[in-house]
Design a protein around this motif. Sequence first.
Motif, PDB file in Angstrom:
ATOM      1  N   VAL A  16      49.495  41.981  37.157  1.00  0.00           N
ATOM      2  CA  VAL A  16      50.378  43.159  37.159  1.00  0.00           C
ATOM      3  C   VAL A  16      51.825  42.756  37.473  1.00  0.00           C
ATOM      4  O   VAL A  16      52.771  43.209  36.819  1.00  0.00           O
ATOM      5  CB  VAL A  16      49.860  44.213  38.171  1.00  0.00           C
ATOM      6  N   VAL A  34      57.666  36.295  43.644  1.00  0.00           N
ATOM      7  CA  VAL A  34      57.067  35.556  44.761  1.00  0.00           C
ATOM      8  C   VAL A  34      55.589  35.375  44.435  1.00  0.00           C
ATOM      9  O   VAL A  34      54.883  36.361  44.185  1.00  0.00           O
ATOM     10  CB  VAL A  34      57.215  36.329  46.093  1.00  0.00           C
ATOM     11  N   ARG A  36      51.977  32.322  44.205  1.00  0.00           N
ATOM     12  CA  ARG A  36      51.297  31.125  44.689  1.00  0.00           C
ATOM     13  C   ARG A  36      51.841  29.889  43.965  1.00  0.00           C
ATOM     14  O   ARG A  36      52.185  29.971  42.762  1.00  0.00           O
ATOM     15  CB  ARG A  36      49.797  31.241  44.426  1.00  0.00           C
ATOM     16  N   ASN A 116      45.577  49.188  42.838  1.00  0.00           N
ATOM     17  CA  ASN A 116      44.498  50.160  42.650  1.00  0.00           C
ATOM     18  C   ASN A 116      44.013  50.682  43.996  1.00  0.00           C
ATOM     19  O   ASN A 116      44.378  50.156  45.045  1.00  0.00           O
ATOM     20  CB  ASN A 116      43.330  49.510  41.918  1.00  0.00           C
ATOM     21  N   PHE A 140      46.969  50.653  32.943  1.00  0.00           N
ATOM     22  CA  PHE A 140      46.525  49.771  31.862  1.00  0.00           C
ATOM     23  C   PHE A 140      45.989  48.468  32.441  1.00  0.00           C
ATOM     24  O   PHE A 140      46.105  48.213  33.639  1.00  0.00           O
ATOM     25  CB  PHE A 140      47.667  49.490  30.866  1.00  0.00           C
ATOM     26  N   ARG A 289      36.416  34.725  43.560  1.00  0.00           N
ATOM     27  CA  ARG A 289      37.339  35.288  44.552  1.00  0.00           C
ATOM     28  C   ARG A 289      36.759  36.589  45.108  1.00  0.00           C
ATOM     29  O   ARG A 289      35.953  37.247  44.443  1.00  0.00           O
ATOM     30  CB  ARG A 289      38.698  35.613  43.905  1.00  0.00           C
ATOM     31  N   GLU A 292      37.810  43.682  44.904  1.00  0.00           N
ATOM     32  CA  GLU A 292      38.416  44.857  45.553  1.00  0.00           C
ATOM     33  C   GLU A 292      37.399  45.992  45.705  1.00  0.00           C
ATOM     34  O   GLU A 292      37.774  47.161  45.752  1.00  0.00           O
ATOM     35  CB  GLU A 292      39.602  45.353  44.717  1.00  0.00           C
TER      36      GLU A 292
HETATM   37  N1  LIG Z   1      45.007  43.362  36.389  1.00  0.00           N
HETATM   38  C1  LIG Z   1      44.949  44.619  35.990  1.00  0.00           C
HETATM   39  O1  LIG Z   1      44.658  44.922  34.837  1.00  0.00           O
HETATM   40  C2  LIG Z   1      45.271  45.741  36.946  1.00  0.00           C
HETATM   41  C3  LIG Z   1      45.504  47.015  36.417  1.00  0.00           C
HETATM   42  C4  LIG Z   1      45.830  48.051  37.292  1.00  0.00           C
HETATM   43  C5  LIG Z   1      45.924  47.803  38.633  1.00  0.00           C
HETATM   44  N2  LIG Z   1      45.668  46.574  39.117  1.00  0.00           N
HETATM   45  C6  LIG Z   1      45.784  46.376  40.553  1.00  0.00           C
HETATM   46  O2  LIG Z   1      46.966  45.616  40.811  1.00  0.00           O
HETATM   47  C7  LIG Z   1      46.784  44.824  41.987  1.00  0.00           C
HETATM   48  C8  LIG Z   1      47.050  43.369  41.625  1.00  0.00           C
HETATM   49  O3  LIG Z   1      46.053  42.968  40.698  1.00  0.00           O
HETATM   50  P1  LIG Z   1      46.266  41.706  39.724  1.00  0.00           P
HETATM   51  O4  LIG Z   1      45.160  41.774  38.753  1.00  0.00           O
HETATM   52  O5  LIG Z   1      47.655  41.650  39.264  1.00  0.00           O
HETATM   53  O6  LIG Z   1      45.988  40.520  40.776  1.00  0.00           O
HETATM   54  P2  LIG Z   1      46.257  38.971  40.588  1.00  0.00           P
HETATM   55  O7  LIG Z   1      46.336  38.616  39.137  1.00  0.00           O
HETATM   56  O8  LIG Z   1      45.281  38.281  41.460  1.00  0.00           O
HETATM   57  O9  LIG Z   1      47.733  38.775  41.177  1.00  0.00           O
HETATM   58  C9  LIG Z   1      48.059  38.816  42.532  1.00  0.00           C
HETATM   59  C10 LIG Z   1      48.713  37.476  42.863  1.00  0.00           C
HETATM   60  O10 LIG Z   1      49.374  37.609  44.111  1.00  0.00           O
HETATM   61  C11 LIG Z   1      49.106  36.427  44.855  1.00  0.00           C
HETATM   62  N3  LIG Z   1      49.359  36.667  46.277  1.00  0.00           N
HETATM   63  C12 LIG Z   1      48.590  37.324  47.191  1.00  0.00           C
HETATM   64  N4  LIG Z   1      49.195  37.298  48.399  1.00  0.00           N
HETATM   65  C13 LIG Z   1      50.364  36.634  48.225  1.00  0.00           C
HETATM   66  C14 LIG Z   1      51.411  36.270  49.109  1.00  0.00           C
HETATM   67  N5  LIG Z   1      51.390  36.610  50.406  1.00  0.00           N
HETATM   68  N6  LIG Z   1      52.453  35.560  48.614  1.00  0.00           N
HETATM   69  C15 LIG Z   1      52.488  35.209  47.321  1.00  0.00           C
HETATM   70  N7  LIG Z   1      51.525  35.530  46.415  1.00  0.00           N
HETATM   71  C16 LIG Z   1      50.469  36.230  46.875  1.00  0.00           C
HETATM   72  C17 LIG Z   1      47.651  36.167  44.542  1.00  0.00           C
HETATM   73  O11 LIG Z   1      47.256  34.868  44.951  1.00  0.00           O
HETATM   74  P3  LIG Z   1      45.747  34.656  45.537  1.00  0.00           P
HETATM   75  O12 LIG Z   1      44.818  34.956  44.422  1.00  0.00           O
HETATM   76  O13 LIG Z   1      45.774  33.228  45.959  1.00  0.00           O
HETATM   77  O14 LIG Z   1      45.597  35.608  46.679  1.00  0.00           O
HETATM   78  C18 LIG Z   1      47.681  36.349  43.028  1.00  0.00           C
HETATM   79  O15 LIG Z   1      48.151  35.175  42.401  1.00  0.00           O
HETATM   80  C19 LIG Z   1      45.349  45.085  42.444  1.00  0.00           C
HETATM   81  O16 LIG Z   1      45.310  46.103  43.409  1.00  0.00           O
HETATM   82  C20 LIG Z   1      44.662  45.576  41.163  1.00  0.00           C
HETATM   83  O17 LIG Z   1      43.536  46.393  41.405  1.00  0.00           O
HETATM   84  C21 LIG Z   1      45.350  45.511  38.310  1.00  0.00           C
END
Ligand SMILES: NC(=O)c1ccc[n+]([C@@H]2O[C@H](COP(=O)([O-])OP(=O)(O)OC[C@H]3O[C@@H](n4cnc5c(N)ncnc54)[C@H](OP(=O)(O)O)[C@@H]3O)[C@@H](O)[C@H]2O)c1
Length: 340
Positions: A16, A34, A36, A116, A140, A289, A292
Motif C-alpha cells: 500500500v 521509510v 525495511r 485494514n 483495492f 509472516r 492480521e
Molecule cells: N496489500 C493490500 O492489497 C491492502 C489493501 C488494503 C489495505 N491493506 C492494509 O494496508 C496495511 C499495509 O499492508 P501491506 O500489504 O501494504 O503490507 P506490507 O506489504 O507488508 O508493507 C508494510 C511494510 O512496512 C514495513 N514496516 C513495518 N514496520 C516498519 C517500521 N517500523 N519501519 C519501517 N518499515 C516498517 C514492513 O516490514 P516487515 O514486513 O518487516 O514488518 C513491510 O515491508 C495493512 O493493514 C493491510 O491490511 C492492504
Amino acid sequence: MIRTPGQALVMGAGAVGCWVGGRLQAAGAQVQFVGRPSVLEDLRLLGLTLTDLDGRRTHLAPAALRLHAEVPEASRGGPDAPALVLLCVKSGATAEAAALLSLHLPPGTPVLSLQNGIGNPAVAAAAAPALQVIPGMVGFNVVRASPGHWHRGTWGTLAAEAHPALQAWLPTFAASGLPLALHADLRPVQWGKLLLNLNNPVNALSGLPLKRQLLDRDLRIVMAALIDEALAALAAHGIEPAQVASLPPRRMPQGLRLPNWLFRIVARKSLNMDDQARTSMAEDVARGRPTEIDALCGEVVRLARAAGLRAPCNEWMQERLSRPTPGRMSGREMRAALRL
Ligand SMILES: NC(=O)c1ccc[n+]([C@@H]2O[C@H](COP(=O)([O-])OP(=O)(O)OC[C@H]3O[C@@H](n4cnc5c(N)ncnc54)[C@H](OP(=O)(O)O)[C@@H]3O)[C@@H](O)[C@H]2O)c1
C-alpha cells in the motif's frame, strides 16, 4: 506540475505504501519512503514500478526516490517536515511505527492510517498522542509482483475521515488517479471494508488466487458464514456498515451463496480483477509472516462477545490463522470443519 501542500512521508514502504506513495509522487508530490532495508535496497537498485489491471505502468527512477531506513528527524516548519504521513504498516506493527513517528516528527503532524481493520487508528493515536491520527480505508488490492514492482489487481476506492489537514491534499490524490473520498465518520466504511476482508482468511487457507477462490461455491459459503456473524454483531450494536462492494452489505451472504452460474452474473463487476490477484493475508501466510487475523475476525469475535453473542466461524478462523503454519484447505474441508 500540481501544487502540493508539502511533503508526504510513507511509513511502511510495502504494497500500500509504495503504491499510494508512488502514485502521489508520479502526480508531482514530494514523497519520502521509510521501509525495511531489503525493500529499500531493491528500490535503490531498480526504482519503483507500479502497474495495474488496466495495463497502466508507472516507473520512478532510483535517483527520484527519497528512501530512509528510519524516520528522518524533522522539526516544526522545517523543510523536511512532512505535511502528511501515510501509515502503511500491518496491524501488528502499528504501535511501534506510530511511536517512532512521534519520536521524530513535530507534534500535530497528520498521520493517515491506510490500514485494514477498525482499531489501528486508535492504537496509533495511543502510541503517538501528539500526532493527529486520521482513519483511512484502501478499497483495492496491491501485491508485490517482483522486487521494486507492485501491482494493483482489483478496483476500489480510497477513503478517509474528514479532517482539515486532508483538504489541501485532495487535488493531489485526484491527480494521482486515487481520489480520496472524505466521510464525516469513517467507521461504517471501515466496517463495510472489514466485511469484505473476511474473505482474507478464506483466500489464505485456500491457497488459490482471489478470482478462482471466489468462483468456488464452497469457499463462498464459508465467507458468507463469516459475514453473517459479523452482520449479527453489527446489528446488535446498531452499526450500519457502508456499502463498499457492488452489493449492499446485508445482501452479501445471500449473493455469495448463489450457484456459480448466477454468481458469475451478479458479481460480474467484482470479478473484474487480475487472474493472479491474492489477498495480503495469503502473501503473509506464504512468507511465514504473522497475519492480521486479529484485526479482522478477531474484531468480529470481540464485537459479538460485547453484545453477548458468539461468532464461532470467526473464532475458528482466528485460531487457525494465528498458527505459524495454518496449512491449506479446500472449500469442502473448511465447510466440514465449520459444520456448514
Ligand atoms: N496489500 C493490500 O492489497 C491492502 C489493501 C488494503 C489495505 N491493506 C492494509 O494496508 C496495511 C499495509 O499492508 P501491506 O500489504 O501494504 O503490507 P506490507 O506489504 O507488508 O508493507 C508494510 C511494510 O512496512 C514495513 N514496516 C513495518 N514496520 C516498519 C517500521 N517500523 N519501519 C519501517 N518499515 C516498517 C514492513 O516490514 P516487515 O514486513 O518487516 O514488518 C513491510 O515491508 C495493512 O493493514 C493491510 O491490511 C492492504
